[in-house]
Design a protein around this motif. Structure first.
Motif, PDB file in Angstrom:
ATOM      1  N   GLY A  94       0.822  -1.200   0.000  1.00  0.00           N
ATOM      2  CA  GLY A  94       0.000   0.000   0.000  1.00  0.00           C
ATOM      3  C   GLY A  94       0.860   1.254   0.000  1.00  0.00           C
ATOM      4  O   GLY A  94       1.975   1.272   0.524  1.00  0.00           O
ATOM      5  N   ILE A  95       0.334   2.324  -0.581  1.00  0.00           N
ATOM      6  CA  ILE A  95       1.057   3.594  -0.667  1.00  0.00           C
ATOM      7  C   ILE A  95       0.309   4.625   0.182  1.00  0.00           C
ATOM      8  O   ILE A  95      -0.813   5.014  -0.141  1.00  0.00           O
ATOM      9  CB  ILE A  95       1.145   4.087  -2.125  1.00  0.00           C
ATOM     10  N   GLY A 126      -4.019  10.558   5.500  1.00  0.00           N
ATOM     11  CA  GLY A 126      -4.207   9.322   6.242  1.00  0.00           C
ATOM     12  C   GLY A 126      -4.775   8.173   5.440  1.00  0.00           C
ATOM     13  O   GLY A 126      -5.208   7.165   6.018  1.00  0.00           O
ATOM     14  N   LEU A 127      -4.803   8.281   4.114  1.00  0.00           N
ATOM     15  CA  LEU A 127      -5.339   7.222   3.271  1.00  0.00           C
ATOM     16  C   LEU A 127      -4.225   6.428   2.603  1.00  0.00           C
ATOM     17  O   LEU A 127      -3.086   6.901   2.489  1.00  0.00           O
ATOM     18  CB  LEU A 127      -6.272   7.802   2.212  1.00  0.00           C
ATOM     19  N   THR A 128      -4.555   5.235   2.162  1.00  0.00           N
ATOM     20  CA  THR A 128      -3.605   4.347   1.498  1.00  0.00           C
ATOM     21  C   THR A 128      -4.196   3.899   0.173  1.00  0.00           C
ATOM     22  O   THR A 128      -5.403   3.649   0.072  1.00  0.00           O
ATOM     23  CB  THR A 128      -3.309   3.116   2.373  1.00  0.00           C
ATOM     24  N   ILE A 129      -3.335   3.803  -0.848  1.00  0.00           N
ATOM     25  CA  ILE A 129      -3.769   3.358  -2.169  1.00  0.00           C
ATOM     26  C   ILE A 129      -3.110   2.024  -2.495  1.00  0.00           C
ATOM     27  O   ILE A 129      -1.894   1.864  -2.342  1.00  0.00           O
ATOM     28  CB  ILE A 129      -3.396   4.368  -3.269  1.00  0.00           C
ATOM     29  N   LEU A 130      -3.906   1.083  -2.937  1.00  0.00           N
ATOM     30  CA  LEU A 130      -3.399  -0.194  -3.448  1.00  0.00           C
ATOM     31  C   LEU A 130      -3.678  -0.242  -4.945  1.00  0.00           C
ATOM     32  O   LEU A 130      -4.834  -0.279  -5.364  1.00  0.00           O
ATOM     33  CB  LEU A 130      -4.094  -1.372  -2.766  1.00  0.00           C
ATOM     34  N   MET A 176      -6.492   1.182 -11.985  1.00  0.00           N
ATOM     35  CA  MET A 176      -7.434   1.076 -10.885  1.00  0.00           C
ATOM     36  C   MET A 176      -6.691   1.074  -9.551  1.00  0.00           C
ATOM     37  O   MET A 176      -5.640   0.435  -9.417  1.00  0.00           O
ATOM     38  CB  MET A 176      -8.268  -0.204 -11.008  1.00  0.00           C
ATOM     39  N   GLY A 177      -7.216   1.802  -8.585  1.00  0.00           N
ATOM     40  CA  GLY A 177      -6.633   1.810  -7.255  1.00  0.00           C
ATOM     41  C   GLY A 177      -7.717   1.603  -6.206  1.00  0.00           C
ATOM     42  O   GLY A 177      -8.866   2.022  -6.389  1.00  0.00           O
ATOM     43  N   TYR A 178      -7.339   0.961  -5.118  1.00  0.00           N
ATOM     44  CA  TYR A 178      -8.260   0.762  -3.999  1.00  0.00           C
ATOM     45  C   TYR A 178      -7.813   1.687  -2.880  1.00  0.00           C
ATOM     46  O   TYR A 178      -6.653   1.641  -2.440  1.00  0.00           O
ATOM     47  CB  TYR A 178      -8.239  -0.693  -3.530  1.00  0.00           C
ATOM     48  N   VAL A 179      -8.700   2.546  -2.405  1.00  0.00           N
ATOM     49  CA  VAL A 179      -8.356   3.577  -1.426  1.00  0.00           C
ATOM     50  C   VAL A 179      -8.992   3.222  -0.081  1.00  0.00           C
ATOM     51  O   VAL A 179     -10.202   2.987   0.003  1.00  0.00           O
ATOM     52  CB  VAL A 179      -8.837   4.966  -1.890  1.00  0.00           C
ATOM     53  N   TYR A 180      -8.166   3.226   0.965  1.00  0.00           N
ATOM     54  CA  TYR A 180      -8.657   2.798   2.276  1.00  0.00           C
ATOM     55  C   TYR A 180      -7.730   3.294   3.388  1.00  0.00           C
ATOM     56  O   TYR A 180      -6.680   3.899   3.132  1.00  0.00           O
ATOM     57  CB  TYR A 180      -8.712   1.269   2.336  1.00  0.00           C
ATOM     58  N   ASN A 181      -8.125   3.020   4.613  1.00  0.00           N
ATOM     59  CA  ASN A 181      -7.283   3.245   5.774  1.00  0.00           C
ATOM     60  C   ASN A 181      -7.611   2.182   6.795  1.00  0.00           C
ATOM     61  O   ASN A 181      -8.786   1.900   7.058  1.00  0.00           O
ATOM     62  CB  ASN A 181      -7.508   4.637   6.373  1.00  0.00           C
ATOM     63  N   GLN A 220      -7.725   1.993  14.122  1.00  0.00           N
ATOM     64  CA  GLN A 220      -8.693   1.612  15.149  1.00  0.00           C
ATOM     65  C   GLN A 220     -10.106   1.564  14.568  1.00  0.00           C
ATOM     66  O   GLN A 220     -10.936   0.760  14.978  1.00  0.00           O
ATOM     67  CB  GLN A 220      -8.633   2.605  16.312  1.00  0.00           C
ATOM     68  N   THR A 221     -10.348   2.436  13.598  1.00  0.00           N
ATOM     69  CA  THR A 221     -11.587   2.394  12.819  1.00  0.00           C
ATOM     70  C   THR A 221     -11.197   2.346  11.347  1.00  0.00           C
ATOM     71  O   THR A 221     -10.483   3.222  10.870  1.00  0.00           O
ATOM     72  CB  THR A 221     -12.460   3.632  13.071  1.00  0.00           C
ATOM     73  N   ASN A 222     -11.611   1.332  10.648  1.00  0.00           N
ATOM     74  CA  ASN A 222     -11.253   1.197   9.242  1.00  0.00           C
ATOM     75  C   ASN A 222     -12.098   2.112   8.368  1.00  0.00           C
ATOM     76  O   ASN A 222     -13.294   2.293   8.609  1.00  0.00           O
ATOM     77  CB  ASN A 222     -11.431  -0.250   8.775  1.00  0.00           C
ATOM     78  N   THR A 223     -11.454   2.678   7.353  1.00  0.00           N
ATOM     79  CA  THR A 223     -12.133   3.540   6.388  1.00  0.00           C
ATOM     80  C   THR A 223     -11.982   2.940   4.999  1.00  0.00           C
ATOM     81  O   THR A 223     -10.862   2.596   4.595  1.00  0.00           O
ATOM     82  CB  THR A 223     -11.532   4.961   6.394  1.00  0.00           C
ATOM     83  N   THR A 224     -13.072   2.812   4.299  1.00  0.00           N
ATOM     84  CA  THR A 224     -13.025   2.272   2.942  1.00  0.00           C
ATOM     85  C   THR A 224     -13.683   3.250   1.981  1.00  0.00           C
ATOM     86  O   THR A 224     -14.872   3.529   2.097  1.00  0.00           O
ATOM     87  CB  THR A 224     -13.753   0.918   2.850  1.00  0.00           C
TER      88      THR A 224
END
Length: 438
Positions: A133-134, A139-143, A233-238, A241-245
């Motif tokens: 992940g990047i 505070g977000l991550t891209i896959l 295509m990228g998947y963006v998430y975090n 303690q609380t997951n963000t999608t």
């Protein structure tokens, strides 16, 4: 889960590239674990997995206030982890991105769905995928699902490990942040030296050396200039303690690459890198994702929207380098949105015609200047055409030029009109400033 999918895409590409036959488990044990968790400082936080000891503070250990865990203790943790995976019941403690088995946890899944056994390889793949992940500012991550990007990211793992092992006060657990800084520098190399400079990637905070999070625009600009694929295509998430999608987001690289190319073409190469930081500042990355795609619209520079809506003629100060660069980003973004480079010269030519009009004629110069000002403050097609009628009636030359620009704007898609009118205002501001200096 998506981390397992990305891990699978990567492992297949890795085996093909290096002529290997790693299974998810063998790659995890022979390559991934030794790099990520086989040392005192980890490359990545291990959450609530058996790898972590919640009673120990990473900061206290790095600063020497408490000792790191021994190699034997880490081995015990690995054995516990492997035993838990062997049950075939995945949860967030052994499979990254999976829900917690605790139904009261903020990262629990849909409690009405019965938790079923899965192939243990999915758990190993989730760790591999999570390490790719990047992390970006916000505070977000891209896959990304592009195998070439995944392979390029993995090349940087050992470099980060080397930094951690040789920099005593450097904090760990920043692999996703590192991936962004690594990828940007890998793709930005254009001098043939093959040398990567990470000097400005680090900062000091609370007595610890840490990696600075990369702005998303710098990452996307580097990726777009390296790859010629029109879309990715990228998947963006975090995960925390609380997951963000946020979900799957298409990245239109061709339009993003075009912004960089246009800037180089019209303003030169020496300022391209610092200038790219100004794009995409109108709103954060998560807001940009709400458009459903990361492309040219997401690169809108901060402050431009208010200028377009107000119709105000910019105050251009050529000796103010910061303002000059900002206005250059505005003009390039507008031109890219118009997707027609002919409009760059046409905007300048029309601005010159308006300047000649304001300086000539029998009417007092102030009267003509006010007519030009009223015209340039138009923010839509109807208002512009109405104001042009007054100028055409007064003009004693360039009638054909005025009629041509009216005709062009009249047939222009309504969405493009505000962009073109704003570009004309900038071109007019630049020309008048240069004239006044002379």
């Amino acid at each position: 889960m998506i981390t397992s999918v990305i891990g699978k895409i990567f492992l297949q590409a890795y085996n093909e590239k290096h002529n290997k036959a790693y299974t998810p488990k063998s790659f995890f044990l022979e390559v991934y674990y030794p790099l990520f968790f086989g040392h005192e400082k980890y490359l990545m936080t291990a959450g609530n997995s058996p790898f972590e000891n919640p009673k120990l503070s990473w900061k206290d250990m790095i600063l020497g206030r408490k000792p790191f865990e021994t190699a034997d203790r880490r081995k015990e943790r690995l054995e516990k982890f492997l035993a838990k995976i062997g049950t075939g019941l995945p949860d967030a403690s052994i499979a990254i991105g999976y829900p917690s088995v605790d139904t009261l946890s903020t990262t629990s899944g849909q409690v009405s769905i019965v938790l079923e056994q899965v192939d243990p390889s999915e758990c190993y793949l989730s760790w591999i995928g999570a390490g790719l992940g990047i992390g970006i500012q916000g505070g977000l991550t891209i896959l990304f699902n592009n195998p070439d990007i995944l392979l390029d990211i993995a090349e940087g793992w050992e470099v980060y490990r080397s930094y951690l092992n040789t920099t005593p006060r450097m904090r760990g657990n920043q692999i996703n942040t590192w991936n962004g800084q690594w990828l940007k520098r890998k793709y930005d190399i254009n001098d043939g030296s093959g040398l990567l400079d990470f000097g400005d990637a680090f900062s000091t905070k609370d007595d610890l050396v840490e990696i600075q999070t990369l702005p998303w625009v710098e990452l996307i600009a580097a990726v777009s200039c390296h790859f010629k694929d029109p879309r990715m295509m990228g998947y963006v998430y975090n995960i925390g303690q609380t997951n963000t999608t946020i979900g799957f987001i298409p990245f239109v690289l061709s339009s993003i690459r075009r912004v960089s190319e246009l800037y180089v073409r019209y303003f030169g190469t020496e300022k391209r890198k610092p200038v790219m930081k100004l794009f995409g500042t109108a709103f954060g990355f998560s807001m940009a994702c709400k458009e459903g795609v990361i492309g040219l619209k997401a690169l809108e520079p901060k402050g431009l929207s208010s200028l377009m809506k107000s119709g105000k003629i910019p105050t251009y100060k050529s000796d103010n380098e910061e303002q000059k660069i900002q206005y250059e980003t505005y003009q390039i973004w507008l031109l890219a949105m118009l997707n027609n480079e002919e409009l760059w010269d046409r905007a300048k030519a029309f601005a010159l015609t308006l300047q000649d009009f304001s300086l000539g004629g029998k009417m007092a110069r102030t009267g003509r200047s006010n007519m030009v000002k009223a015209l340039l403050e138009s923010t839509n097609k109807k208002s512009f055409i109405d104001q042009m009628k007054n100028i055409v009636e007064e003009a004693d030359s360039a009638i054909e030029d005025f009629e041509n620009i009216v005709s062009s704007i009249n047939v222009m898609p309504s969405d493009n009109v505000p962009y073109f009118l704003t570009l004309i205002r900038f071109r007019y501001a630049v020309i008048n400033k240069n004239t006044n200096k002379e």
